[in-house]
Write an enzyme that holds these catalytic residues in place. Structure first.
Site, mmCIF file in Angstrom:
data_model
loop_
_atom_site.group_PDB
_atom_site.id
_atom_site.type_symbol
_atom_site.label_atom_id
_atom_site.label_comp_id
_atom_site.label_asym_id
_atom_site.label_seq_id
_atom_site.Cartn_x
_atom_site.Cartn_y
_atom_site.Cartn_z
ATOM 1 N N PHE B 132 23.995 -45.411 -83.225
ATOM 2 C CA PHE B 132 23.987 -45.712 -84.651
ATOM 3 C C PHE B 132 24.361 -44.448 -85.438
ATOM 4 C CE2 PHE B 132 21.939 -46.578 -88.762
ATOM 5 C CZ PHE B 132 22.496 -47.813 -89.026
ATOM 6 N N ASP B 209 15.809 -44.220 -79.127
ATOM 7 C CA ASP B 209 15.788 -44.940 -80.408
ATOM 8 C C ASP B 209 15.596 -46.423 -80.077
ATOM 9 O OD1 ASP B 209 16.557 -46.481 -82.620
ATOM 10 O OD2 ASP B 209 18.007 -44.992 -83.323
ATOM 11 N N TYR B 234 11.748 -52.672 -89.994
ATOM 12 C CA TYR B 234 12.270 -53.750 -90.858
ATOM 13 C C TYR B 234 13.185 -54.704 -90.103
ATOM 14 C CZ TYR B 234 15.871 -50.094 -91.643
ATOM 15 O OH TYR B 234 16.803 -49.104 -91.503
ATOM 16 N N LYS B 235 13.366 -54.470 -88.819
ATOM 17 C CA LYS B 235 14.173 -55.391 -88.015
ATOM 18 C C LYS B 235 13.240 -56.438 -87.402
ATOM 19 C CE LYS B 235 17.543 -51.724 -87.220
ATOM 20 N NZ LYS B 235 18.580 -52.266 -88.106
ATOM 21 N N ARG B 383 28.238 -59.835 -86.003
ATOM 22 C CA ARG B 383 27.041 -59.664 -85.190
ATOM 23 C C ARG B 383 26.070 -60.790 -85.492
ATOM 24 N NH1 ARG B 383 23.554 -54.249 -85.877
ATOM 25 N NH2 ARG B 383 22.830 -55.433 -87.668
#
Lengths: 411, 411
Positions: B132, B209, B234-235, B383
């Site tokens: 990322f 991560d 928050y995912k 995605r």
């Protein structure tokens, strides 16, 4: 004991409350539970009554139905828009210089590091032992990692940090002067304009911590020529426990400023997700991670209220509240051995009053049990935080009289 | 075009939904607005229906009536308690190693710096170009400030990052291997245990991560011997936009770990406010500023739900959802030139499926207008994030069929 009795003080407070043009705003804040008098709004501001509904709407509507589209529909720019709003309402900062992010501590880290990078070759940071722990600890940590030297000063008991006090430590090695606008314990208010001029005369930058002044008194960062500032939104901006902080960078430094925490939200093209970090233009480059959108919500209504009430009117009430508190402490608590640590000159104090007594920790604990809530500050202070929009003169009497009652109890 | 028609796919999805033991949990999430199918829960998880009430109660009761007393009544330790809960429910981490704070970016900064300090004399950080942006940018920034060298690797298109791919860049100069457990774009799932063993064989540390795996699949940080980890809430933990992150430090490193952002909440005695920073014992020393208490609230109920549903059952549904999506894309979209970027081996993929087509950006924009919400990922990816507790098999069909419809429109 002075000549003011409890009932006299209560009558005075009732008269002052009746004459207070900001009094209607008291009803906008949440009350309830056992709270009799909240005297710590400079540590954690009270929520507004509208805040819960704002959060519900945010969760069920903005987050719940716009979902990831929210980033395109306003969240991505919220740190800048809210920063501009804070700048306009409380900082005397034109648009494009203020951003909301992280915590006060993390933003101070970024800006201290940024200041050293803006003054290459200079090695000294001026910091005072009366500053808030985070400011001091950060300076120590950055000195340890960069080799910078800390030039410590001790605030004057009566005058706080002054140009005279700074003069001996300013020089051609000074990169940065790091100071709090209002001292968290004593309540001393800096002459920020004069100190900025003094620092600039030596080519140094000024980083002003406005945690204890933003929202409570007029700040003019642009006019004073302050270089960098950081502040907190859970005190007088009522953002809720741990709400994000804000940072200000004067326009003239924006093109050159750097910070070490390179994240996708401070990059020039966040959603390109390309190889190689390129910093965004402007104050956005101070961002690192994903902006705390949920946590930015509560402060929005408080900024509107401050704007509506006006910072000058807020300051006028603030000095009246702190002046009344000092006079009442003099009358009612001097004979009990209580002293006032906060300046008596209203132009040299912020929005809180700290008093000292050896039993302060015990007294504070007893008051909390009664729903009377000041703060304890080591080693021997009771801090009366009188957030102007949510504190009445009667609250001051309730707090001081509760201290009187504790001190008059048999040992 | 394959042999599966739209109605056949819908019937298959209905059967799979009917047989899904986790299906009742779908009703726990907020719905409404124009949302037809949410396929981006791995970017921003949906709120639970109970979240708004939790926020109301927090604002009006915890914050509104306990006020500053809240710090003594639980907020001060919340970063550690919530960290332990995340550790137990999603990370395979025993208590005392996980803390909630800051953003993913800021915590990654602290832990990359920490790793370099734990391996003095070693100068290399291994990082991959598929990671990322924030992870890559941070590594670049830290290399610039510390003089460390980045050893870049390119993930294999089919296998992602493997031990074989790492072998040539690991050596006695490797301080840290920084990798994402699940790749944010391709969905590749690392063999974290094998990679950790390979890094340790060279004396290097591993920082994992887990943003795209925490809450979606079983993680065993303790068992795998991972040194450091950071993740997002928050995912799959549904903490809301910009909710704070978490960091994990293996017990064996806690006594020696340091981080550069010295703040009052990471100090040994925060409320002593004394002179001189002394780091707290244990994982608390990763903290810097005041914990984001408001922003920590929403994830609490989701952690309970994950615990109730069980990560193994969640993973089972996740692989069924992603497998169903891949099969459907093969059947319905291959003839339209769509390819699958995500591994077909369920053991090597995370909870999302990325498909590629030159028109992906345009298609995603059109889908958003219809309330069908996947994510666009450059240069040409759509995605499909299939958060197991809030996504149905029918949602998958809705999403894929909407893409079919866009591609079948006359140009």
């Amino acid at each position: 004991m002075g000549t003011t009795s409890r009932s006299t003080a209560q009558n005075q407070a009732a008269d002052l409350d009746a004459a207070d043009s900001l009094r209607p705003h008291l009803d906008r804040f949440v009350t309830g539970g056992d709270v009799q008098a909240y005297l710590d709004g400079n540590s954690l501001g009270r929520p507004l009554r509208v805040t819960a509904e704002r959060m519900r709407a945010f969760v069920d509507e903005a987050w719940g139905t716009r979902l990831i589209r929210g980033w395109d529909e306003g969240w991505f720019d919220l740190p800048l828009r809210l920063g501009d709003r804070i700048g306009a309402v409380t900082l005397g900062a034109a648009a494009g210089q203020t951003v909301v992010a992280d915590s006060t501590t993390v933003l101070l880290y970024k800006l201290i590091r940024a200041a050293l990078a803006l003054r290459p070759g200079r090695t000294e940071i001026v910091v005072d032992r009366g500053n808030f722990p985070t400011d001091r600890y950060l300076a120590e940590g950055i000195a340890a990692e960069t080799g910078a030297t800390l030039r410590w000063i001790d605030p004057d008991h009566d005058a706080g940090v002054t140009v005279d006090l700074l003069a001996p430590v300013l020089g051609d090695q000074t990169a940065l002067v790091l100071l709090s606008h209002v001292a968290y314990r004593s309540g001393h208010l800096l002459d920020a304009a004069a100190i900025t001029d003094a620092a600039h005369a030596h080519g140094a930058l000024v980083l002003l911590d406005v945690c204890h002044s933003a929202g409570a008194l007029p700040i003019h960062l642009d006019k004073w020529g302050v270089d960098l500032a950081v502040g907190c939104t859970y005190k007088y901006l009522n953002g809720g426990p741990g709400s994000p902080a804000f940072a200000y960078v004067a326009h003239r430094h924006l093109a050159d400023i750097t910070q070490p925490i390179w994240g996708w939200m401070g990059a020039a093209a966040s959603f390109e997700m390309g190889q190689g970090y390129v910093a965004a233009q402007g104050v956005r480059r101070l961002l690192s991670g994903t902006p705390p959108v949920v946590a930015m919500q509560p402060m929005i209504d408080m900024l509107d209220l401050i704007d509506e009430a006006g910072v000058d009117a807020i300051r006028e009430k603030s000095t009246a509240l702190t002046g009344f508190a000092i006079a009442l402490v003099d009358e009612r608590l001097t004979d009990h051995g209580v002293t006032v640590a906060t300046p008596r000159d209203p132009d040299r104090r912020g929005g809180h009053v700290t008093i000292d007594h050896p039993e302060s920790q015990h007294i504070t604990a007893r008051l909390w049990e009664q729903g009377i809530i000041p703060d304890f500050r080591r080693p021997s202070g009771i801090r009366l935080g009188l957030s102007p929009l949510s504190t009445s003169f009667t609250d001051v009497v309730t707090g001081v009289e509760a201290i009187v009652a504790e001190l008059e109890k048999p040992a």
